[in-house]
Write a protein that holds these residues in place. Structure first.
Motif, PDB file in Angstrom:
ATOM      1  N   LEU A 195      10.100  -8.631  36.166  1.00  0.00           N
ATOM      2  CA  LEU A 195      11.141  -8.091  35.302  1.00  0.00           C
ATOM      3  C   LEU A 195      12.543  -8.481  35.769  1.00  0.00           C
ATOM      4  N   PRO A 196      12.926  -8.186  37.033  1.00  0.00           N
ATOM      5  CA  PRO A 196      14.255  -8.629  37.459  1.00  0.00           C
ATOM      6  C   PRO A 196      14.401 -10.143  37.549  1.00  0.00           C
ATOM      7  N   VAL A 197      13.305 -10.867  37.830  1.00  0.00           N
ATOM      8  CA  VAL A 197      13.396 -12.331  37.858  1.00  0.00           C
ATOM      9  C   VAL A 197      13.811 -12.860  36.485  1.00  0.00           C
ATOM     10  N   PHE A 198      13.175 -12.345  35.445  1.00  0.00           N
ATOM     11  CA  PHE A 198      13.553 -12.768  34.092  1.00  0.00           C
ATOM     12  C   PHE A 198      14.984 -12.358  33.781  1.00  0.00           C
ATOM     13  N   ALA A 199      15.350 -11.122  34.175  1.00  0.00           N
ATOM     14  CA  ALA A 199      16.684 -10.630  33.866  1.00  0.00           C
ATOM     15  C   ALA A 199      17.768 -11.442  34.563  1.00  0.00           C
ATOM     16  N   VAL A 200      17.524 -11.820  35.813  1.00  0.00           N
ATOM     17  CA  VAL A 200      18.512 -12.615  36.545  1.00  0.00           C
ATOM     18  C   VAL A 200      18.694 -13.976  35.874  1.00  0.00           C
TER      19      VAL A 200
ATOM     20  N   SER B 243      -3.663   9.762  48.359  1.00  0.00           N
ATOM     21  CA  SER B 243      -2.696   8.668  48.317  1.00  0.00           C
ATOM     22  C   SER B 243      -2.851   7.940  46.995  1.00  0.00           C
ATOM     23  N   ARG B 244      -1.735   7.696  46.343  1.00  0.00           N
ATOM     24  CA  ARG B 244      -1.743   7.014  45.053  1.00  0.00           C
ATOM     25  C   ARG B 244      -0.713   5.893  45.060  1.00  0.00           C
ATOM     26  N   GLY B 245      -1.041   4.831  44.380  1.00  0.00           N
ATOM     27  CA  GLY B 245      -0.126   3.710  44.267  1.00  0.00           C
ATOM     28  C   GLY B 245      -0.479   2.867  43.050  1.00  0.00           C
ATOM     29  N   PRO B 246       0.344   1.939  42.649  1.00  0.00           N
ATOM     30  CA  PRO B 246       1.615   1.605  43.314  1.00  0.00           C
ATOM     31  C   PRO B 246       2.675   2.671  43.101  1.00  0.00           C
ATOM     32  N   TRP B 247       3.508   2.851  44.096  1.00  0.00           N
ATOM     33  CA  TRP B 247       4.597   3.813  44.083  1.00  0.00           C
ATOM     34  C   TRP B 247       5.892   3.043  44.344  1.00  0.00           C
ATOM     35  N   PRO B 248       6.954   3.287  43.551  1.00  0.00           N
ATOM     36  CA  PRO B 248       8.162   2.450  43.667  1.00  0.00           C
ATOM     37  C   PRO B 248       9.035   2.785  44.877  1.00  0.00           C
ATOM     38  N   GLY B 249       8.413   2.737  46.078  1.00  0.00           N
ATOM     39  CA  GLY B 249       9.187   2.889  47.304  1.00  0.00           C
ATOM     40  C   GLY B 249       9.913   1.604  47.641  1.00  0.00           C
ATOM     41  N   LEU B 250      10.362   1.500  48.882  1.00  0.00           N
ATOM     42  CA  LEU B 250      11.146   0.323  49.265  1.00  0.00           C
ATOM     43  C   LEU B 250      10.334  -0.972  49.187  1.00  0.00           C
ATOM     44  N   PHE B 251       9.023  -0.880  49.322  1.00  0.00           N
ATOM     45  CA  PHE B 251       8.190  -2.074  49.216  1.00  0.00           C
ATOM     46  C   PHE B 251       8.431  -2.760  47.869  1.00  0.00           C
ATOM     47  N   TYR B 252       8.567  -1.944  46.811  1.00  0.00           N
ATOM     48  CA  TYR B 252       8.836  -2.478  45.486  1.00  0.00           C
ATOM     49  C   TYR B 252      10.320  -2.399  45.118  1.00  0.00           C
ATOM     50  N   GLY B 253      11.017  -1.404  45.655  1.00  0.00           N
ATOM     51  CA  GLY B 253      12.369  -1.136  45.208  1.00  0.00           C
ATOM     52  C   GLY B 253      13.434  -2.054  45.765  1.00  0.00           C
ATOM     53  N   LEU B 254      13.254  -2.552  46.990  1.00  0.00           N
ATOM     54  CA  LEU B 254      14.301  -3.379  47.593  1.00  0.00           C
ATOM     55  C   LEU B 254      14.611  -4.637  46.775  1.00  0.00           C
ATOM     56  N   PRO B 255      13.608  -5.393  46.317  1.00  0.00           N
ATOM     57  CA  PRO B 255      13.945  -6.560  45.478  1.00  0.00           C
ATOM     58  C   PRO B 255      14.649  -6.164  44.182  1.00  0.00           C
ATOM     59  N   VAL B 256      14.271  -5.016  43.597  1.00  0.00           N
ATOM     60  CA  VAL B 256      14.936  -4.561  42.384  1.00  0.00           C
ATOM     61  C   VAL B 256      16.404  -4.257  42.666  1.00  0.00           C
ATOM     62  N   LEU B 257      16.669  -3.574  43.779  1.00  0.00           N
ATOM     63  CA  LEU B 257      18.049  -3.243  44.135  1.00  0.00           C
ATOM     64  C   LEU B 257      18.859  -4.504  44.449  1.00  0.00           C
ATOM     65  N   ALA B 258      18.236  -5.467  45.109  1.00  0.00           N
ATOM     66  CA  ALA B 258      18.947  -6.718  45.416  1.00  0.00           C
ATOM     67  C   ALA B 258      19.313  -7.458  44.134  1.00  0.00           C
ATOM     68  N   ALA B 259      18.365  -7.531  43.193  1.00  0.00           N
ATOM     69  CA  ALA B 259      18.661  -8.200  41.917  1.00  0.00           C
ATOM     70  C   ALA B 259      19.734  -7.452  41.140  1.00  0.00           C
ATOM     71  N   LEU B 260      19.682  -6.116  41.169  1.00  0.00           N
ATOM     72  CA  LEU B 260      20.673  -5.325  40.451  1.00  0.00           C
ATOM     73  C   LEU B 260      22.060  -5.514  41.059  1.00  0.00           C
ATOM     74  N   ALA B 261      22.141  -5.542  42.393  1.00  0.00           N
ATOM     75  CA  ALA B 261      23.439  -5.721  43.043  1.00  0.00           C
ATOM     76  C   ALA B 261      24.029  -7.091  42.719  1.00  0.00           C
ATOM     77  N   ALA B 262      23.211  -8.149  42.834  1.00  0.00           N
ATOM     78  CA  ALA B 262      23.704  -9.492  42.545  1.00  0.00           C
ATOM     79  C   ALA B 262      24.085  -9.637  41.077  1.00  0.00           C
ATOM     80  N   GLY B 263      23.257  -9.100  40.192  1.00  0.00           N
ATOM     81  CA  GLY B 263      23.546  -9.198  38.766  1.00  0.00           C
ATOM     82  C   GLY B 263      24.781  -8.406  38.366  1.00  0.00           C
ATOM     83  N   THR B 264      24.985  -7.240  38.987  1.00  0.00           N
ATOM     84  CA  THR B 264      26.170  -6.441  38.681  1.00  0.00           C
ATOM     85  C   THR B 264      27.435  -7.182  39.080  1.00  0.00           C
TER      86      THR B 264
END
Length: 266
Positions: free
Chosen positions: A51-56, A139-160
């Motif tokens: 999703l963020p790859v396409f958005a970037v 235990s349940r997953g996938p859960w949007p912790g840092l394992f998944y969230g860090l790339p999203v935050l990096a893309a959001l910061a660069a895109g912003t």
């Protein structure tokens, strides 16, 4: 009698067509990259990171298209107006407020998910949600912790940062002076390009929010040893995911929509 030459096509048609092709090119590259990421990574990373790859890539297409915008006037001597301009004057206000609210929800969701995430069974941190009940631990997953969230935050910061730069460039570009019709047409083109840049940022916000909310909702609703409050939170995330998905589709439509051709003369 002199033969009259056929009328030349309006000058703005080629820049407008080139701008549209560049936008579509960015979206096409993004779609190909997202497909590669979605099918090349496991553990749920593929879909969420696609999703963020396409958005970037779509954002890059909008920024490149804006760089093709011609300056005011076309002759050796140009006139520029001295009217002060602000970014908020060209922003689509309602759309921008919706995206700001979704960005706040995304950041809050990723922050809560990061604080509650646990390692999975192989020790990968921030990938699952673990709950210790009286008689068992779930235990349940996938859960949007840092394992998944860090790339999203990096893309959001660069895109912003990139979209903010583009909005300032659109706002600060010299405006044609003199003819009021030309000045009005320039203002319209600024608003159209600002709307496209805002929509590109909307992809960076709404698409990851839809994925993160959907993943979190599934994890919360699948827990069996928790109270109804947790299940209710999981259910509330479903309309969040639906609204974010709708916003992402509208943002994509806006990014790909043909830019309005400037009027060529009175």
């Amino acid at each position: 009698m002199l033969d009259s030459a056929p009328p030349a096509p309006p000058a703005p048609l080629r820049p407008a067509r080139a701008e549209l092709l560049v936008r579509w090119g960015g979206a096409a590259i993004g779609a190909a990259a997202a497909w590669t990421v979605a099918h090349g990574a496991g553990l749920g990373l593929g879909v969420l990171h696609a999703l963020p790859v396409f958005a970037v890539c779509a954002t890059a297409g909008v920024l490149a298209a804006d760089a093709l915008a011609p300056g005011p006037g076309g002759g050796a001597v140009r006139l520029a107006g001295l009217v002060p301009r602000r970014v908020r004057d060209v922003l689509p206000t309602g759309f921008a407020l919706l995206l700001a609210a979704e960005a706040a929800v995304l950041l809050a969701l990723l922050a809560v998910a990061a604080l509650t995430a646990a390692p999975d069974d192989t020790g990968r941190a921030g990938r699952t949600l673990s709950v210790a009940c009286t008689s068992l631990t779930e235990s349940r997953g996938p859960w949007p912790g840092l394992f998944y969230g860090l790339p999203v935050l990096a893309a959001l910061a660069a895109g912003t940062a990139a979209c903010g730069y583009a909005l300032r460039r659109i706002t600060g570009r010299p405006a044609p002076g003199g003819d009021s019709a030309v000045a009005a047409d320039d203002a319209r083109r600024r608003r159209e390009r600002a709307r496209a840049v805002t929509a590109a940022w909307g992809l960076l916000v709404s698409a990851p929010l839809a994925g993160a909310a959907l993943f979190a909702s599934g994890a919360l609703r699948s827990l069996s040893c928790v109270g109804p409050l947790v299940h209710t939170a999981g259910l509330l995330l479903l309309p969040v995911a639906a609204v974010a998905a709708g916003t992402a589709l509208w943002s994509l439509f806006t990014v790909l929509a043909p830019p309005a051709s400037p009027r060529s003369g009175p």
